[in-house]
Design an enzyme around this catalytic site. Structure first.
Site, PDB file in Angstrom:
ATOM      1  N   CYS A  21      14.745   9.833   6.310  1.00 22.56           N
ATOM      2  CA  CYS A  21      14.271   9.551   7.645  1.00 22.56           C
ATOM      3  C   CYS A  21      15.830   9.502   8.184  1.00 22.56           C
ATOM      4  O   CYS A  21      15.964   9.977   9.185  1.00 22.56           O
ATOM      5  CB  CYS A  21      14.043   7.937   7.893  1.00 22.56           C
ATOM      6  N   LYS A  77       0.712  -1.256   0.158  1.00 16.60           N
ATOM      7  CA  LYS A  77      -0.022   0.103  -0.007  1.00 16.60           C
ATOM      8  C   LYS A  77       0.948   1.256   0.184  1.00 16.60           C
ATOM      9  O   LYS A  77       1.512   1.539   1.025  1.00 16.60           O
ATOM     10  CB  LYS A  77      -0.827   0.032   1.163  1.00 16.60           C
ATOM     11  N   THR A 116       2.224   7.574  13.387  1.00 17.10           N
ATOM     12  CA  THR A 116       1.537   6.671  12.448  1.00 17.10           C
ATOM     13  C   THR A 116       2.011   5.143  13.181  1.00 17.10           C
ATOM     14  O   THR A 116       1.168   4.343  13.194  1.00 17.10           O
ATOM     15  CB  THR A 116       1.669   6.719  10.853  1.00 17.10           C
ATOM     16  N   GLY A 117       3.250   5.006  13.270  1.00 17.44           N
ATOM     17  CA  GLY A 117       3.800   3.727  13.800  1.00 17.44           C
ATOM     18  C   GLY A 117       3.052   3.212  15.134  1.00 17.44           C
ATOM     19  O   GLY A 117       2.751   2.187  15.337  1.00 17.44           O
ATOM     20  N   GLU A 152      11.832  16.793  14.007  1.00 15.51           N
ATOM     21  CA  GLU A 152      12.070  16.254  12.789  1.00 15.51           C
ATOM     22  C   GLU A 152      11.521  17.117  11.674  1.00 15.51           C
ATOM     23  O   GLU A 152      10.287  16.735  11.399  1.00 15.51           O
ATOM     24  CB  GLU A 152      11.545  14.874  12.700  1.00 15.51           C
ATOM     25  N   GLU A 196       9.854   1.141  10.861  1.00 19.17           N
ATOM     26  CA  GLU A 196      10.883   1.886  10.431  1.00 19.17           C
ATOM     27  C   GLU A 196      10.394   3.422  10.629  1.00 19.17           C
ATOM     28  O   GLU A 196       9.475   3.579   9.571  1.00 19.17           O
ATOM     29  CB  GLU A 196      11.439   1.619   9.153  1.00 19.17           C
ATOM     30  N   GLY A 236       7.317   4.789   8.010  1.00 19.96           N
ATOM     31  CA  GLY A 236       6.675   6.131   8.051  1.00 19.96           C
ATOM     32  C   GLY A 236       6.904   6.980   9.225  1.00 19.96           C
ATOM     33  O   GLY A 236       7.782   6.639   9.932  1.00 19.96           O
ATOM     34  N   SER A 237       5.965   7.660   9.648  1.00 18.02           N
ATOM     35  CA  SER A 237       6.263   8.678  11.127  1.00 18.02           C
ATOM     36  C   SER A 237       6.137   7.861  12.142  1.00 18.02           C
ATOM     37  O   SER A 237       5.307   6.855  12.275  1.00 18.02           O
ATOM     38  CB  SER A 237       5.311   9.592  10.758  1.00 18.02           C
TER      39      SER A 237
HETATM   40  P1  NAD Z   1       3.127   8.670   7.580  1.00 15.14           P
HETATM   41  O1  NAD Z   1       3.149   8.025   8.668  1.00 15.14           O
HETATM   42  O2  NAD Z   1       2.046   9.692   7.426  1.00 15.14           O
HETATM   43  O3  NAD Z   1       2.325   7.848   6.484  1.00 15.14           O
HETATM   44  C1  NAD Z   1       3.184   6.326   6.021  1.00 15.14           C
HETATM   45  C2  NAD Z   1       2.169   5.369   5.378  1.00 15.14           C
HETATM   46  O4  NAD Z   1       1.314   4.983   6.515  1.00 15.14           O
HETATM   47  C3  NAD Z   1       1.177   5.784   4.152  1.00 15.14           C
HETATM   48  O5  NAD Z   1       1.035   4.692   3.390  1.00 15.14           O
HETATM   49  C4  NAD Z   1      -0.073   6.145   5.006  1.00 15.14           C
HETATM   50  O6  NAD Z   1      -0.973   5.948   4.181  1.00 15.14           O
HETATM   51  C5  NAD Z   1      -0.149   5.142   5.956  1.00 15.14           C
HETATM   52  N1  NAD Z   1      -0.794   5.385   7.175  1.00 15.14           N
HETATM   53  C6  NAD Z   1      -1.413   6.584   7.705  1.00 15.14           C
HETATM   54  N2  NAD Z   1      -2.194   6.240   8.653  1.00 15.14           N
HETATM   55  C7  NAD Z   1      -2.119   4.806   9.161  1.00 15.14           C
HETATM   56  C8  NAD Z   1      -2.608   4.032   9.881  1.00 15.14           C
HETATM   57  N3  NAD Z   1      -3.392   4.401  11.022  1.00 15.14           N
HETATM   58  N4  NAD Z   1      -2.592   2.586   9.971  1.00 15.14           N
HETATM   59  C9  NAD Z   1      -1.759   2.178   8.796  1.00 15.14           C
HETATM   60  N5  NAD Z   1      -1.410   3.066   7.917  1.00 15.14           N
HETATM   61  C10 NAD Z   1      -1.472   4.163   7.915  1.00 15.14           C
HETATM   62  O7  NAD Z   1       4.468   9.151   6.969  1.00 15.14           O
HETATM   63  P2  NAD Z   1       4.826   9.949   5.869  1.00 15.14           P
HETATM   64  O8  NAD Z   1       4.607  11.343   6.145  1.00 15.14           O
HETATM   65  O9  NAD Z   1       4.295   9.536   4.290  1.00 15.14           O
HETATM   66  O10 NAD Z   1       6.337   9.884   5.733  1.00 15.14           O
HETATM   67  C11 NAD Z   1       7.332  10.572   6.431  1.00 15.14           C
HETATM   68  C12 NAD Z   1       7.857   9.978   7.543  1.00 15.14           C
HETATM   69  O11 NAD Z   1       8.256   8.560   7.269  1.00 15.14           O
HETATM   70  C13 NAD Z   1       8.947  10.766   8.577  1.00 15.14           C
HETATM   71  O12 NAD Z   1       8.822  10.800   9.706  1.00 15.14           O
HETATM   72  C14 NAD Z   1      10.104   9.942   8.004  1.00 15.14           C
HETATM   73  O13 NAD Z   1      11.365  10.025   9.018  1.00 15.14           O
HETATM   74  C15 NAD Z   1       9.543   8.490   7.990  1.00 15.14           C
HETATM   75  N6  NAD Z   1      10.369   7.580   7.307  1.00 15.14           N
HETATM   76  C16 NAD Z   1      11.206   6.679   8.018  1.00 15.14           C
HETATM   77  C17 NAD Z   1      11.956   5.722   7.633  1.00 15.14           C
HETATM   78  C18 NAD Z   1      12.787   4.556   8.310  1.00 15.14           C
HETATM   79  O14 NAD Z   1      13.228   3.766   7.686  1.00 15.14           O
HETATM   80  N7  NAD Z   1      12.927   4.890   9.368  1.00 15.14           N
HETATM   81  C19 NAD Z   1      12.047   5.699   6.116  1.00 15.14           C
HETATM   82  C20 NAD Z   1      11.412   6.700   5.409  1.00 15.14           C
HETATM   83  C21 NAD Z   1      10.588   7.716   5.945  1.00 15.14           C
END
Ligand code: NAD
Length: 470
Positions: free
Chosen positions: A275, A168, A223-224, A371, A241, A219-220
């Protein structure tokens, strides 16, 4: 406009809802596509569940061949994918081309990986083996900064180890991932790989669903945390991650002019939306002014513009919400420090901001402690190495960190003290398929890449045999 169908149960299907994809360099709706509703999420999960029984029995060589075919097909269309990635994500074409190359490298790395049976004991009385079995349905949920590469580095280990997969992408950069649907349809048996997108509103279905065995999320951190909470009902396996606020510590023995380009590149790659970008720079007072000067020169020479245009080194911020958020960090930087370079948002259209160096700033404000995930680098002065290490570690995040010095032994001692998943010396942001990658503290749980990463897509299964008969 092109059609970007999803892949559910081996069929290329349109979604039941529409989604506008905006080019961040022009702010125009660049593709109008469809995305899934709840019923289509359920269909994808059911398809993956249905395909698992067969796929887990398929021999490793067949799975390897499938992944190699995927890498070959993606590589053959590098130019098409790279251009599409720049249009949806914003990064300069050279960076998009590199992302396609990295995606292929990750797929090929996992295609040649092994999951050998380990023998713990084998004597006259007993034999004890450790097998690695697939988990079932794995969902890969990816962010908008490297959607293609992150999608590929989750798909490959999941499928190689015998799981079926749902990928996704995020709503603002779904196109390259959806474009994989066509390729995957021709390679994998129906239901083994499913690709669906949403409007960033249905990911929770994957995290909570009893038929999903694992969520591999990038992701963030907020959200994690939501995913972890939703996954608790089924004790789902998770790889998280998450966000980072990587500190770099520069010792006084380096030549600012020589070191500045490497620091600049690792702080501002992909417009700072990485990230593991260097996000806080601690510089010894002896070289502080000189290094700020060198970094500012580099920031001033960046060519900001549409990533498809020749000579552009710096694309837009990926989406409007992030553009607004980064401007809040810029305002905080102006309140708490001095702008040494950049500091301007460009007139639109496009979510453009010049790379910004902030000096005379210190810990305790948003732009240093949080961040920004954008093109802002706060540069902080320190006197003693102990103080710099303490401040670097004083964060809820712990993704990466770096030490910069001509004395490698000294740098090594400092690097060992950093509380993070990866400490680099005289570099930052260096990663690849063969090196395990993960975060400490609120930067994540679990590891990706290398053998350690592959094993996270498997369940340990011990077979303990007593060599006696009755
Ligand atoms: P985000 O958390 O907003 O979204 C990431 C994904 O999660 C999207 O596909 C989104 O649709 C999905 N999502 C949103 N709510 C959800 C839920 N409740 N349940 C399941 N999935 C859901 O992140 P973003 O804004 O797209 O990315 C930026 C962030 O990602 C930054 O904080 C960055 O540091 C982090 N990031 C981390 C790594 C790593 O490897 N540690 C790599 C790249 C980005």
């Amino acid at each position: 406009m092109q059609s970007f169908p999803m892949l559910i149960n081996g069929e290329l299907v349109q979604g039941n809802r529409t989604l506008n994809v905006i080019n961040p360099a022009t702010e125009e709706v660049f593709q109008q596509i469809t995305c899934a509703d709840e019923s289509q999420f359920e269909q994808a999960i059911a398809a993956a569940k249905g395909a698992f029984a067969q796929w887990q029995t398929v021999d490793m060589q067949t799975r390897r061949d499938s992944l190699n075919k995927l890498a070959d097909a993606l590589e053959a269309q590098t130019g098409v994918f790279a251009e599409l990635l720049t249009q949806e994500q914003g990064k300069p074409l050279a960076e998009s081309t590199a992302e396609v190359g990295f995606s292929c490298a990750f797929i090929r790395y996992f295609a040649q990986s092994e999951l050998p049976i380990e023998t713990y004991q084998d004597d006259e009385t007993s034999k004890i083996e450790l097998h690695r079995k697939p988990l079932g349905v794995v969902a890969g949920v990816v962010p908008w900064n490297f959607p293609l590469m992150i999608g590929c580095f989750k798909l490959a280990p999941a499928v190689l180890s015998g799981n079926t997969f749902i990928l996704k992408p995020p709503a603002t950069t779904p196109l390259c991932v959806l474009k994989l649907a066509d390729i995957c349809q021709q390679i994998f048996p129906k239901g083994v790989v499913n690709i669906i997108t949403d409007n960033n509103d249905l990911g929770h279905i994957l995290s909570a669903h009893p038929d999903v065995a694992k969520v591999a999320f990038t992701g963030s951190t907020p959200t994690g945390k939501k995913i972890m909470s939703a996954a608790s009902g089924t004790l789902k396996r998770l790889t998280l991650e998450l966000g980072g606020n990587d500190a770099g510590i520069v010792l006084p023995d380096v030549d600012p002019k020589k070191i500045a380009p490497a620091i600049f590149a690792t702080a501002f790659m992909n417009c700072g939306q990485v990230c593991i970008a260097l996000k806080r720079l601690y510089v010894h007072e002896d070289i502080y002014d000189d290094l700020v000067h060198e970094l500012s020169e580099l920031a001033n020479s960046a060519v900001v513009g549409n990533g498809l245009h020749d000579g552009v080194t710096f694309g837009p911020i990926q989406n409007k919400a992030q553009f607004v958020k980064v401007q809040e960090y810029l305002a905080d930087a102006k309140d708490n420090g001095v702008i040494a370079a950049g500091g301007e948002v460009l007139d639109g259209p496009g979510f453009f901001m010049r790379p910004t160096i902030v000096r005379d700033v210190t810990d305790g404000c948003k732009v240093v402690d949080e961040e920004p995930f954008g093109p802002i680098l706060p540069v902080i002065k320190y006197k003693t190495i102990d103080d710099a290490v303490e401040r670097a570690n004083n964060s809820v995040f712990g993704l990466g960190g770096s030490v910069w010095s001509n004395d490698l032994d000294k740098a090594y001692e400092v690097a060992k003290r950093l509380e993070c998943g990866t400490s680099w010396i005289n570099q930052h942001l260096n990663f690849g398929p063969t090196v395990p990658f993960g975060g400490a503290k609120e930067s994540g749980i679990g590891v990706e890449f290398a053998q350690e990463g592959l094993l996270e897509y498997t369940q340990v299964h011990v077979i303990n045999i007593a060599k006696q008969t009755f």
